[in-house]
Design a protein around this motif. Sequence first.
Motif, PDB file in Angstrom:
ATOM      1  N   SER A 327       0.829  -1.209   0.000  1.00  0.00           N
ATOM      2  CA  SER A 327       0.000   0.000   0.000  1.00  0.00           C
ATOM      3  C   SER A 327       0.864   1.260   0.000  1.00  0.00           C
ATOM      4  O   SER A 327       0.609   2.208  -0.754  1.00  0.00           O
ATOM      5  CB  SER A 327      -0.923  -0.001   1.229  1.00  0.00           C
ATOM      6  N   VAL A 328       1.895   1.273   0.832  1.00  0.00           N
ATOM      7  CA  VAL A 328       2.797   2.426   0.882  1.00  0.00           C
ATOM      8  C   VAL A 328       3.504   2.609  -0.453  1.00  0.00           C
ATOM      9  O   VAL A 328       3.669   3.741  -0.941  1.00  0.00           O
ATOM     10  CB  VAL A 328       3.818   2.253   2.022  1.00  0.00           C
ATOM     11  N   CYS A 329       3.913   1.496  -1.059  1.00  0.00           N
ATOM     12  CA  CYS A 329       4.613   1.558  -2.348  1.00  0.00           C
ATOM     13  C   CYS A 329       3.710   2.137  -3.434  1.00  0.00           C
ATOM     14  O   CYS A 329       4.155   2.942  -4.256  1.00  0.00           O
ATOM     15  CB  CYS A 329       5.093   0.176  -2.740  1.00  0.00           C
ATOM     16  N   ALA A 332       3.491   5.847  -2.862  1.00  0.00           N
ATOM     17  CA  ALA A 332       4.764   6.563  -2.990  1.00  0.00           C
ATOM     18  C   ALA A 332       5.450   6.311  -4.332  1.00  0.00           C
ATOM     19  O   ALA A 332       6.630   6.633  -4.493  1.00  0.00           O
ATOM     20  CB  ALA A 332       5.697   6.157  -1.852  1.00  0.00           C
TER      21      ALA A 332
END
Length: 456
Positions: A327-329, A332
């Motif tokens: 999710s962060v990837c 970002a």
Amino acid sequence: MNPLLPKIRALALPLLAGNLAVMGAGTIDTILLGHYSKLDLASFSVAVSLNAMVYVFFMGLMQGVQQEIARAYGAKDEALVATCMQQGFLLSLLSGLVAVSLMSVLACHLHWLGLSPESAAISQAYILITAVTVPLSLLQRIFQMQANASGQQKRVMWLNLSNLSIKALLSWLLIYGHVHTSVQGAIGAALASGVALLLLFPWFVRGLTNVNGQRPWHLLLRTRRLSWPHLKPMLAVGVPNSITTLADVIGYTAMAILIARMGTEAAGAHQIVANFTALMFFVPFSLATACCILVNKEIGASRQAEAVRLAHFSLRLSLLICFALASVCVLARPLIAHSYTNDPAIHTLVLSVMFISCAYHLFDGQLAMIMGMLRCFGITKMPMLIYVAFICLGALTLGWVLAYHGLPGSTPLFAPMGVHGFWLAAGLCAASAFCLLQRRLHQLLKHATDSSNQRA
């Protein structure tokens, strides 16, 4: 907070730091050589790829030694710990000799790859220098396994971080010829790795705590002969793990070669996505290594119910971490792509491919935990066959079809997908392997729970 979490965290975080440090050494050499010479960078890339296929196979073979050492510690049988380590010493030394022979053969036949004479000479020197250090590197791995199983994982972490620091300094000195050293280029990178290993190996092994009243390095001096009853369970785990690891390396290498035919933009985007995906993978991989050590210690202590409970918790924790990372990837992606490249075409391609690679990571990271747990409970051949069939053969075949030919149909959806096709195929095959292996693991854990309840 779940009481299992502190135990896992205490082991997983040092393992993660150590694994990232190991990966960082290769990254530093790539950056330094990239600013030194295109010829040395290309030669280094070829040499590292060939070395990896040999090195990871024998490093994977050591996985069985780690499992047996952890179980011996769980049983609190120090005599068995000593025996497992001694068998591991002999296995690592024999494996190292075979690895040196294979790497020497590869170094003498680089002309098969069509390299220029200058590039072949640099690659050959790099391979031969690193080959000499492989037996010592595998031997150090056995000491690291004992340290992780006995609660000395922070010493392993400091070893890897110290190696990264010394390696970076030596590479900078030898590649560029600073401080009265001669310019060595890629050969200097190989020398830096060997010198760092020789400097740190004595410090690391001398500081480990006792086994059966002796320092672990004393056991090396008392090692006499191989024992098949002790070696057999190590190979039963190590050989399938080696084949699986080798198939993974071959699959990634073949994927990169096939994508390289699409042009520099596709190859560059793939390299960026593959590098960052590999970096993310070290998080679930380190977690899986830590959890498997703890599960094996519970099995060695004959606490089957506790081992099953720890396995279930490890699976849930791995899923949560993989989902959070993916999710962060996704969010970002622009920042990640910009940190790797300023080329607008490659930047745009990375953004779209990375969206698929995040989905792939969600399943690939879980596979590390599932396959590790299956090995803990004695299932080794089936995970190997499924992984090789789906992740290596299936993903490459389907990826080639999707990338270059597309699917039957006239709509744009079925058109050739380029680099996206390979990553989509990898994600689909990883999801399929995940479903099959997860089902088998849950069946195994249910059976283990029922057996434990009956004995109780």
